[in-house]
Design a protein around this motif. Structure first.
Motif, PDB file in Angstrom:
ATOM      1  N   PHE A   1      46.330 -21.350  63.675  1.00 27.29           N
ATOM      2  CA  PHE A   1      45.922 -22.471  62.827  1.00 27.29           C
ATOM      3  C   PHE A   1      44.439 -22.457  62.469  1.00 27.29           C
ATOM      4  CE2 PHE A   1      49.603 -24.593  65.132  1.00 27.29           C
ATOM      5  CZ  PHE A   1      50.502 -24.306  64.124  1.00 27.29           C
TER       6      PHE A   1
ATOM      7  N   ILE B   1      44.626 -28.393  53.629  1.00 23.13           N
ATOM      8  CA  ILE B   1      45.894 -27.699  53.368  1.00 23.13           C
ATOM      9  C   ILE B   1      46.917 -28.708  52.844  1.00 23.13           C
ATOM     10  CG2 ILE B   1      47.792 -26.379  54.402  1.00 23.13           C
ATOM     11  CD1 ILE B   1      45.772 -25.354  56.485  1.00 23.13           C
ATOM     12  N   ASP B   2      47.597 -28.366  51.738  1.00 20.02           N
ATOM     13  CA  ASP B   2      48.643 -29.231  51.190  1.00 20.02           C
ATOM     14  C   ASP B   2      49.809 -29.310  52.166  1.00 20.02           C
ATOM     15  OD1 ASP B   2      47.189 -29.636  48.854  1.00 20.02           O
ATOM     16  OD2 ASP B   2      48.197 -28.012  47.782  1.00 20.02           O
ATOM     17  N   HIS B   3      50.258 -30.531  52.424  1.00 20.48           N
ATOM     18  CA  HIS B   3      51.376 -30.796  53.313  1.00 20.48           C
ATOM     19  C   HIS B   3      52.415 -31.672  52.610  1.00 20.48           C
ATOM     20  CE1 HIS B   3      48.688 -29.383  56.474  1.00 20.48           C
ATOM     21  NE2 HIS B   3      49.692 -29.442  57.335  1.00 20.48           N
TER      22      HIS B   3
ATOM     23  N   GLN C   1      44.566 -18.954  59.619  1.00 22.13           N
ATOM     24  CA  GLN C   1      44.633 -19.793  58.421  1.00 22.13           C
ATOM     25  C   GLN C   1      43.250 -20.243  57.955  1.00 22.13           C
ATOM     26  OE1 GLN C   1      47.543 -22.889  59.159  1.00 22.13           O
ATOM     27  NE2 GLN C   1      49.201 -21.412  59.319  1.00 22.13           N
TER      28      GLN C   1
ATOM     29  N   LYS D   1      57.896 -25.233  52.513  1.00 24.57           N
ATOM     30  CA  LYS D   1      58.983 -26.150  52.125  1.00 24.57           C
ATOM     31  C   LYS D   1      60.347 -25.448  52.162  1.00 24.57           C
ATOM     32  CE  LYS D   1      60.568 -28.936  48.232  1.00 24.57           C
ATOM     33  NZ  LYS D   1      60.213 -29.453  46.895  1.00 24.57           N
TER      34      LYS D   1
ATOM     35  N   VAL E   1      47.106 -34.064  51.826  1.00 24.84           N
ATOM     36  CA  VAL E   1      46.246 -32.950  52.218  1.00 24.84           C
ATOM     37  C   VAL E   1      45.713 -33.244  53.613  1.00 24.84           C
ATOM     38  CG1 VAL E   1      44.134 -31.668  51.705  1.00 24.84           C
ATOM     39  CG2 VAL E   1      45.609 -32.453  49.832  1.00 24.84           C
ATOM     40  N   GLU E   2      45.898 -32.277  54.498  1.00 21.70           N
ATOM     41  CA  GLU E   2      45.390 -32.412  55.868  1.00 21.70           C
ATOM     42  C   GLU E   2      44.571 -31.167  56.176  1.00 21.70           C
ATOM     43  OE1 GLU E   2      47.235 -32.428  60.332  1.00 21.70           O
ATOM     44  OE2 GLU E   2      48.232 -33.696  58.847  1.00 21.70           O
ATOM     45  N   ASP E   3      43.325 -31.380  56.547  1.00 27.40           N
ATOM     46  CA  ASP E   3      42.427 -30.280  56.896  1.00 27.40           C
ATOM     47  C   ASP E   3      42.341 -29.242  55.776  1.00 27.40           C
ATOM     48  OD1 ASP E   3      41.916 -31.397  59.489  1.00 27.40           O
ATOM     49  OD2 ASP E   3      43.882 -30.653  60.107  1.00 27.40           O
TER      50      ASP E   3
ATOM     51  N   GLN F   1      53.421 -27.740  56.159  1.00 24.35           N
ATOM     52  CA  GLN F   1      52.571 -27.139  55.139  1.00 24.35           C
ATOM     53  C   GLN F   1      53.447 -26.929  53.904  1.00 24.35           C
ATOM     54  OE1 GLN F   1      50.439 -23.672  56.470  1.00 24.35           O
ATOM     55  NE2 GLN F   1      49.523 -24.767  58.198  1.00 24.35           N
TER      56      GLN F   1
ATOM     57  N   ARG G   1      53.548 -24.857  51.561  1.00 27.11           N
ATOM     58  CA  ARG G   1      54.012 -23.492  51.293  1.00 27.11           C
ATOM     59  C   ARG G   1      55.262 -23.137  52.105  1.00 27.11           C
ATOM     60  NH1 ARG G   1      52.584 -19.760  55.158  1.00 27.11           N
ATOM     61  NH2 ARG G   1      51.173 -20.498  56.765  1.00 27.11           N
TER      62      ARG G   1
ATOM     63  N   CYS H   1      41.031 -22.376  59.022  1.00 27.42           N
ATOM     64  CA  CYS H   1      40.987 -23.829  58.892  1.00 27.42           C
ATOM     65  C   CYS H   1      40.291 -24.428  60.116  1.00 27.42           C
ATOM     66  CB  CYS H   1      42.405 -24.371  58.781  1.00 27.42           C
ATOM     67  SG  CYS H   1      42.470 -26.153  58.553  1.00 27.42           S
TER      68      CYS H   1
END
Length: 163
Positions: A37, A154-156, A41, A134, A150-152, A130, A132, A43
Motif C-alpha cells: 500500500f 486513490i479513487d475508491h 502503490q 471494481k 478519493v482516499e489518500d 480501489q 481500479r 501512497c
C-alpha cells in the motif's frame, strides 16, 4: 482456525483477533501492508489507523522456499457490522507481489467473505475498494453502490455484497 486452501494447497489460513496475534504475525502483516500500500502503490498514508484492535485478521502463510518458517502471502482485516460501516466489512486486502497471478487473491476474497459469515452470520458486507479493482470484486458478488470517493489520493468505490 488454521487450514490449507484447496486452490492453493501450500497456503495455510488463520483467523486471529488482535490480542492473539504473535509479535511475528503483527510485524509480518504490517510489513506486507507497507510493502504494497505504501511502497508499491506509492501512497503515503497512515496505515496503522487505530482499527486493527477491532478487527479479526485473516492471514494466509506459506513456507518460503529456501527459508525457515512461514511467510505471510495474503491478508485481510474483517470487521463486524457497526465498526467501519453499518454492515460488516473487509479491508486491507493484500497479497504479496511474489504470489500474484496464481489466483491467491480470489481465494483470499472467498475466504474473507466466508469468514465474515462464519464469525457473525450471513449478512451484507460493505467494502471501500480501489476503483481500479471494481471488476475483480464484482467477480465475487460485490456491487458498486454509487458512492465514489478519493482516499489518500486513490479513487475508491463503496461496494456491497448481499446474501
Amino acid at each position: 482456525m488454521s487450514e490449507t486452501s484447496p486452490a492453493t494447497p501450500d497456503v495455510q489460513w488463520k483467523l486471529a483477533t488482535f490480542d492473539s496475534l504473535t509479535a511475528h504475525e503483527l510485524y509480518a502483516l504490517l510489513q506486507l501492508r507497507t510493502e504494497v500500500f505504501v511502497l508499491e502503490q506509492n501512497c503515503v498514508f497512515q496505515d496503522m489507523d487505530g482499527a486493527d484492535n477491532q478487527a479479526v485478521h485473516l492471514l494466509g502463510t506459506q513456507r518460503a522456499t529456501g527459508q525457515e518458517g512461514e511467510q505471510l502471502v495474503a491478508y485481510a482485516r474483517l470487521f463486524p457490522a457497526g465498526v467501519k460501516f453499518v454492515e460488516a466489512s473487509i479491508g486491507r486486502v493484500v497479497t504479496s507481489h511474489a504470489t500474484r497471478g496464481m489466483g491467491l487473491g480470489h481465494t483470499l476474497i472467498a475466504r474473507a467473505v466466508a469468514s465474515v459469515h462464519t464469525l457473525w452470520g450471513l449478512q451484507p458486507i460493505r467494502i471501500g475498494a480501489q476503483a481500479r479493482l471494481k471488476g475483480y470484486y464484482g467477480q465475487h458478488g460485490f456491487v458498486d453502490v454509487g458512492l465514489p470517493y478519493v482516499e489518500d489520493g486513490i479513487d475508491h468505490l463503496e461496494m456491497l455484497w448481499n446474501p
